[in-house]
Structure formats: C-alpha cells, structure tokens
Write a protein that holds these residues in place. Structure first.
Motif, PDB file in Angstrom:
ATOM      1  N   ARG A 287      43.188  46.917   3.967  1.00 52.70           N
ATOM      2  CA  ARG A 287      44.551  47.087   3.470  1.00 52.70           C
ATOM      3  C   ARG A 287      45.490  46.010   4.001  1.00 52.70           C
ATOM      4  NH1 ARG A 287      45.365  52.969   6.213  1.00 52.70           N
ATOM      5  NH2 ARG A 287      43.159  53.042   5.660  1.00 52.70           N
ATOM      6  N   ALA A 288      45.119  45.383   5.133  1.00 52.68           N
ATOM      7  CA  ALA A 288      45.944  44.320   5.714  1.00 52.68           C
ATOM      8  C   ALA A 288      45.480  42.926   5.292  1.00 52.68           C
ATOM      9  CB  ALA A 288      45.935  44.429   7.235  1.00 52.68           C
ATOM     10  N   ASP A 289      44.499  42.849   4.377  1.00 52.17           N
ATOM     11  CA  ASP A 289      43.976  41.553   3.912  1.00 52.17           C
ATOM     12  C   ASP A 289      43.366  40.747   5.057  1.00 52.17           C
ATOM     13  OD1 ASP A 289      43.536  40.346   1.461  1.00 52.17           O
ATOM     14  OD2 ASP A 289      45.232  38.974   1.636  1.00 52.17           O
ATOM     15  N   ALA A 290      42.807  41.456   6.037  1.00 50.84           N
ATOM     16  CA  ALA A 290      42.242  40.824   7.235  1.00 50.84           C
ATOM     17  C   ALA A 290      40.779  40.459   6.970  1.00 50.84           C
ATOM     18  CB  ALA A 290      42.371  41.758   8.435  1.00 50.84           C
TER      19      ALA A 290
ATOM     20  N   GLY B 252      47.113  45.443  -3.341  1.00 47.27           N
ATOM     21  CA  GLY B 252      47.150  44.130  -3.978  1.00 47.27           C
ATOM     22  C   GLY B 252      46.587  43.016  -3.129  1.00 47.27           C
ATOM     23  N   ARG B 253      45.636  43.336  -2.265  1.00 48.36           N
ATOM     24  CA  ARG B 253      45.053  42.343  -1.356  1.00 48.36           C
ATOM     25  C   ARG B 253      43.878  41.643  -2.029  1.00 48.36           C
ATOM     26  NH1 ARG B 253      49.612  42.399   1.297  1.00 48.36           N
ATOM     27  NH2 ARG B 253      49.803  43.997   2.919  1.00 48.36           N
ATOM     28  N   VAL B 254      44.162  40.578  -2.762  1.00 46.44           N
ATOM     29  CA  VAL B 254      43.139  39.892  -3.551  1.00 46.44           C
ATOM     30  C   VAL B 254      42.037  39.308  -2.671  1.00 46.44           C
ATOM     31  CG1 VAL B 254      42.716  38.048  -5.217  1.00 46.44           C
ATOM     32  CG2 VAL B 254      44.834  39.368  -5.332  1.00 46.44           C
ATOM     33  N   ARG B 255      42.406  38.683  -1.578  1.00 47.09           N
ATOM     34  CA  ARG B 255      41.390  38.075  -0.705  1.00 47.09           C
ATOM     35  C   ARG B 255      40.453  39.132  -0.152  1.00 47.09           C
ATOM     36  NH1 ARG B 255      42.696  34.805   3.995  1.00 47.09           N
ATOM     37  NH2 ARG B 255      43.983  36.601   4.588  1.00 47.09           N
TER      38      ARG B 255
ATOM     39  N   HIS C  81      43.620  52.434  -8.939  1.00 48.64           N
ATOM     40  CA  HIS C  81      44.799  52.208  -8.091  1.00 48.64           C
ATOM     41  C   HIS C  81      45.366  50.797  -8.251  1.00 48.64           C
ATOM     42  CE1 HIS C  81      44.513  56.161  -6.395  1.00 48.64           C
ATOM     43  NE2 HIS C  81      43.209  55.983  -6.296  1.00 48.64           N
ATOM     44  N   ALA C  82      44.516  49.841  -8.560  1.00 46.92           N
ATOM     45  CA  ALA C  82      45.041  48.517  -8.889  1.00 46.92           C
ATOM     46  C   ALA C  82      45.850  48.597 -10.175  1.00 46.92           C
ATOM     47  CB  ALA C  82      43.889  47.528  -9.040  1.00 46.92           C
ATOM     48  N   ALA C  83      45.364  49.397 -11.138  1.00 45.14           N
ATOM     49  CA  ALA C  83      46.074  49.562 -12.406  1.00 45.14           C
ATOM     50  C   ALA C  83      47.383  50.308 -12.214  1.00 45.14           C
ATOM     51  CB  ALA C  83      45.177  50.313 -13.386  1.00 45.14           C
ATOM     52  N   GLU C  84      47.347  51.343 -11.379  1.00 42.20           N
ATOM     53  CA  GLU C  84      48.549  52.141 -11.127  1.00 42.20           C
ATOM     54  C   GLU C  84      49.698  51.287 -10.622  1.00 42.20           C
ATOM     55  OE1 GLU C  84      49.762  56.081  -8.472  1.00 42.20           O
ATOM     56  OE2 GLU C  84      48.119  54.788  -7.820  1.00 42.20           O
ATOM     57  N   ASP C  85      49.375  50.285  -9.795  1.00 38.35           N
ATOM     58  CA  ASP C  85      50.413  49.437  -9.207  1.00 38.35           C
ATOM     59  C   ASP C  85      50.546  48.087  -9.904  1.00 38.35           C
ATOM     60  OD1 ASP C  85      51.310  51.206  -7.142  1.00 38.35           O
ATOM     61  OD2 ASP C  85      49.400  50.866  -6.141  1.00 38.35           O
ATOM     62  N   GLY C  86      49.801  47.880 -10.987  1.00 42.73           N
ATOM     63  CA  GLY C  86      49.966  46.668 -11.787  1.00 42.73           C
ATOM     64  C   GLY C  86      49.503  45.386 -11.126  1.00 42.73           C
ATOM     65  N   HIS C  87      48.483  45.460 -10.282  1.00 46.17           N
ATOM     66  CA  HIS C  87      47.976  44.261  -9.606  1.00 46.17           C
ATOM     67  C   HIS C  87      46.987  43.540 -10.525  1.00 46.17           C
ATOM     68  CE1 HIS C  87      50.077  45.459  -6.059  1.00 46.17           C
ATOM     69  NE2 HIS C  87      49.310  46.503  -5.809  1.00 46.17           N
ATOM     70  N   LEU C  88      47.500  42.652 -11.356  1.00 48.10           N
ATOM     71  CA  LEU C  88      46.706  42.022 -12.400  1.00 48.10           C
ATOM     72  C   LEU C  88      45.535  41.211 -11.854  1.00 48.10           C
ATOM     73  CD1 LEU C  88      49.530  40.829 -14.832  1.00 48.10           C
ATOM     74  CD2 LEU C  88      48.057  42.840 -15.048  1.00 48.10           C
ATOM     75  N   GLU C  89      45.780  40.407 -10.827  1.00 53.74           N
ATOM     76  CA  GLU C  89      44.707  39.565 -10.303  1.00 53.74           C
ATOM     77  C   GLU C  89      43.605  40.420  -9.702  1.00 53.74           C
ATOM     78  OE1 GLU C  89      44.041  35.553  -7.551  1.00 53.74           O
ATOM     79  OE2 GLU C  89      46.021  36.491  -7.682  1.00 53.74           O
ATOM     80  N   VAL C  90      43.975  41.496  -9.031  1.00 46.85           N
ATOM     81  CA  VAL C  90      42.970  42.405  -8.474  1.00 46.85           C
ATOM     82  C   VAL C  90      42.159  43.037  -9.601  1.00 46.85           C
ATOM     83  CG1 VAL C  90      42.617  44.564  -7.217  1.00 46.85           C
ATOM     84  CG2 VAL C  90      44.266  42.893  -6.369  1.00 46.85           C
TER      85      VAL C  90
END
Length: 443
Positions: free
Chosen positions: A318-321, A352-355, A387-396
């Motif tokens: 969740r922290a993109d670590a 939205g943590r793509v990495r 959940h990516a869809a719910e928040d609209g994170h297109l790249e994810v």
C-alpha cells in the motif's frame, strides 16, 4: 466572561439579582443578560449547562453536532475502541460503571455530556447554536478564522474544553485538513498532546489524512510521536502507514520509527530494517493497533511469524515500497495472503500504487485473487480490479488486465463486476476501459 465551569447556580442567581438592582431591570432581563455574558442564548440554557457540569464535573464534554445519529455513531466507535483495549475508552466505561454493550456505550456518551439518559442527550442536541463550544465548531466548519479567534478570546476555556468523546477544538480543526485553523488553535494555547477517548491526537489526524505540512506544524509545537491510539502501537506513523501515506510517514519517521516492528519497516521501505527484524522477536511487537476506526471489523493480531510477515507485505504494497516487497518475498512472505482486509495486490490497486502492482505481479501474485477489503459491508469476494475500478486508477487497471485479471468476476455482496464498481464510483473512463477490454456489467 469565561465559561461558568466552576460557577454554581446560586452564584449565577446572585449575579442576576445584583445586576437587576444596579440597573433597575426586571429579573428575567438581568438573567438574560447574565446568560449572554457567559455565551448562552437564554437563562434556562445557562442553568442547564451548570447542572450538567455538576453531573459530569469539570471534564464535561460539549455537544457540537445537531444530528442525534452523530452521537449514536460516536457510541458505536467508543465501544469498538474499548473492545480493542484502548485504555482511554475503557476508562470511560469504568467511570460510569457501564457494561461493554451498545446500551452501555450510549449511557457513557450521555453521562459524559452531563445527562442521565440517552433520551435527554438527544433532546439537548436538537438546538446547539447558542452554546460557545458549538459556535466554535461552526466557526471551524465555516473556516471563519476571525470568528474563531473572537470566541477563543472571549472564552479562553474553550481551547481546553472537550467535545464528544473527548475531541477538543484542535482535534476537530485537524479533521478539517486545514492547517490554518490548527494554527489559530495553537496560537490560543491548545494542548498539542491532547488525546480523545480513542487516544487520537491531532498528529494522528495529520498522519491519517496524509498532511505533511500540518504534521510539521504540530511537531514544531511539540506534538508527541510515541502516543498510541486504538491499540498498542497505534502511533501517528502507524496510522499513516496503515493507509500507505508515504509523504507524511517519511516526515514522522524522521522523529523516530515508532513502533519499531516489521510492518512499519516494510511501509517505510527500509530494507535493512526489514531484514534485521525478519527473524527477531521485535518483528511482531506493538501490533495491538490494526484499524484506524470502528468501520473496520474487529480482529486480533497473533504472534504467528507467518501472519507477521504476510501482514508486512500488505503494508509494503500500500506504500509502494517495492524494495521491501522484494525483500519480504525473498524472505518467505506470501504475495496473496489476506491477513486483515486485503491482499497486498488489492491494497496496492486501491491506493493506485502502480509500481507495487507491477512488482507483485512480476513476483507471481494472482491477478484475480478474491478476498476482503475495507469494512464488512464493503469488500467481500472482491479482487484488486474491483478496487482499482472503484477509485478510477486507470494505469493500475491496464496493468492488471495485461496480467490476465478477469474483468467479468462479480463480488459476493452486490454481484457487481469491476465495471459496475467503476460506475458506482463515478469513473466513467474506467468503466469504458473495462468494457473495451472484455468486461461486463450486471443490471
């Protein structure tokens, strides 16, 4: 004139009689003027306030919301916090010898406000506009800086007064995410270390809302970084990392990694500390905190080394670590475990943590793994794509679909596909993308 915290009804009556004689007023006129001096709209309201102080003592909590449902929700939250073992919440039940039950929680909230019953509290909150604490709260909501300063100058005790569940004006100002209001309260002498009945401070709120500038202001004023809320180890840093709030977490960590355990190390992407703690008894220390509010279901963290490691993977995601993700995977942590309300991939997708999403998939995370997320009436039988869809994170969404995530899968509670969730969240671009890539919708 100050709030009549230590003034008896007899003293108020004497003041009214003296004023009547001095200015040849009717008694009702003198009483009204005395009430206005103390910041109340009428003599009966002032008298009722003094009676409440006599019932609850100087620790009287001031109501500030007109909606009775607000207080019902605060009672539910108080009970949840007590169930988590938060000392401040437990002490509130003990003070009034109330059972740890919904009815007991409502009684505690009523008694803390100076009322002997829940019904009496509900009657009182129907109209709070004239009471000083409620007026200060309204000034905070309206961002009325001058009005707030004027009230604090007129009634200095407001800065140390408590509202419902021990929330002071500084904490309420922090919850608006407006650091200017926080600055006004600090200038007036607000206690930066004040905690409510959940152990929550203004610095916790800054961590919760990812507000590095507010955190810097509070830290400069001496805000404590070691204070736990909602369970052992629930420091401002832990609260920030629960949501993967990297910016404010980095600032808080400069003042000490508190608590020092595996999930905190993972969230901070401190690979060296992750490796040091992996086989250490410290790995699972201070994990009593596991949720920031009662909207999440109850849980009891265990001392299982597997659970501790798998949970840390979720906090890293969740922290993109990505460094910590790789290190934890190498050490043996699961990529797909749903330890508490979300797999690592679901958390990374929701934030939205793509990495992190890319790295988890590269290491072998299942793109359509089904699990839980959020509250018990929210995510049951959902996937990262929901959940990516719910928040609209297109790249994810693109990355998940490219990895083979199923865009037609439905959740267990509502029977919705990811496209349904995108539509519900108001993200038509995400909905269109999912439908173009083979997704479907349920009516």
């Amino acid at each position: 004139m100050s709030l009549p915290v230590a003034v008896s009804l007899e003293q108020l009556r004497k003041q009214a009689k003296d004023l009547r004689k001095a200015r040849s007023l009717k008694l009702s006129e003198a009483q009204f003027e005395i009430a206005r001096r103390y910041g109340f709209g009428s003599w009966p309201r002032l008298r009722a306030y003094v009676d409440r102080v006599a019932t609850a003592g100087s620790s009287l909590q001031h109501a500030f919301e007109n909606d009775p449902d607000y207080y019902a929700e605060r009672a539910e939250g108080l009970l949840a916090s007590a169930a988590d073992g938060t000392q401040e919440a437990l002490a509130a039940f003990e003070r009034w010898s109330a059972p740890l039950s919904p009815a007991g929680a409502r009684l505690v909230v009523a008694r803390n406000h100076g009322f002997t019953s829940w019904t009496a509290l509900r009657r009182h909150v129907a109209d709070l506009r004239a009471e000083p604490f409620a007026r200060a709260f309204q000034a905070i909501l309206a961002r009325d800086f001058d009005g707030l300063r004027e009230l604090l100058e007129r009634f200095p005790e407001l800065v140390t007064a408590d509202g419902t569940n021990g929330n002071d004006l500084l904490g309420l100002a922090a919850s608006t995410c407006d650091e200017r209001l926080v600055a006004v309260l600090l200038e007036a002498g607000a206690d930066v270390a004040h905690a409510n009945t959940h152990g929550w401070t203004a610095l916790h709120q800054a961590g919760y809302s990812n507000l590095p500038h507010m955190a810097r202001l509070l830290l400069a004023a001496g805000a404590p970084v070691h204070r736990s809320a909602r369970g052992d180890g629930g420091t401002p840093l832990a609260v920030a990392l629960f949501w993967g709030n990297r910016e404010v977490a980095a600032m808080l960590a400069e003042h000490g990694v508190v608590p020092r355990n595996l999930r905190t190390a993972a969230g901070l992407d401190d690979i060296a500390l992750v490796e040091e703690l992996w086989s250490s008894p410290e790995a699972g220390a201070h994990r009593g905190f596991y949720r920031p509010h009662g909207g999440f279901p109850a849980w009891r963290p265990s001392s299982s080394a597997t659970e501790i490691g798998d949970e840390a993977m979720s906090w890293a995601a969740r922290a993109d670590a990505v460094g910590a993700i790789s290190a934890l995977h190498r050490l043996g942590a699961s990529l797909d475990a749903d330890v508490y309300r979300g797999t690592p991939l679901t958390w990374a997708a929701a934030c939205g943590r793509v990495r992190a999403v890319r790295r988890l998939l590269e290491l072998g995370a299942a793109p359509s793994a089904v699990g839980t997320f959020g509250g018990p009436r929210h995510g049951v039988g959902t996937t990262a794509l929901h959940h990516a869809a719910e928040d609209g994170h297109l790249e994810v969404i693109e990355v998940l679909l490219d990895a083979g995530a199923d865009p037609t899968i439905t959740d267990e509670l509502y029977g919705g596909t990811p496209a349904n969730w995108a539509s519900h969240g108001g993200h038509e671009d995400a909905r269109a993308l999912l439908l173009a890539r083979g997704g479907t919708e349920r009516a």
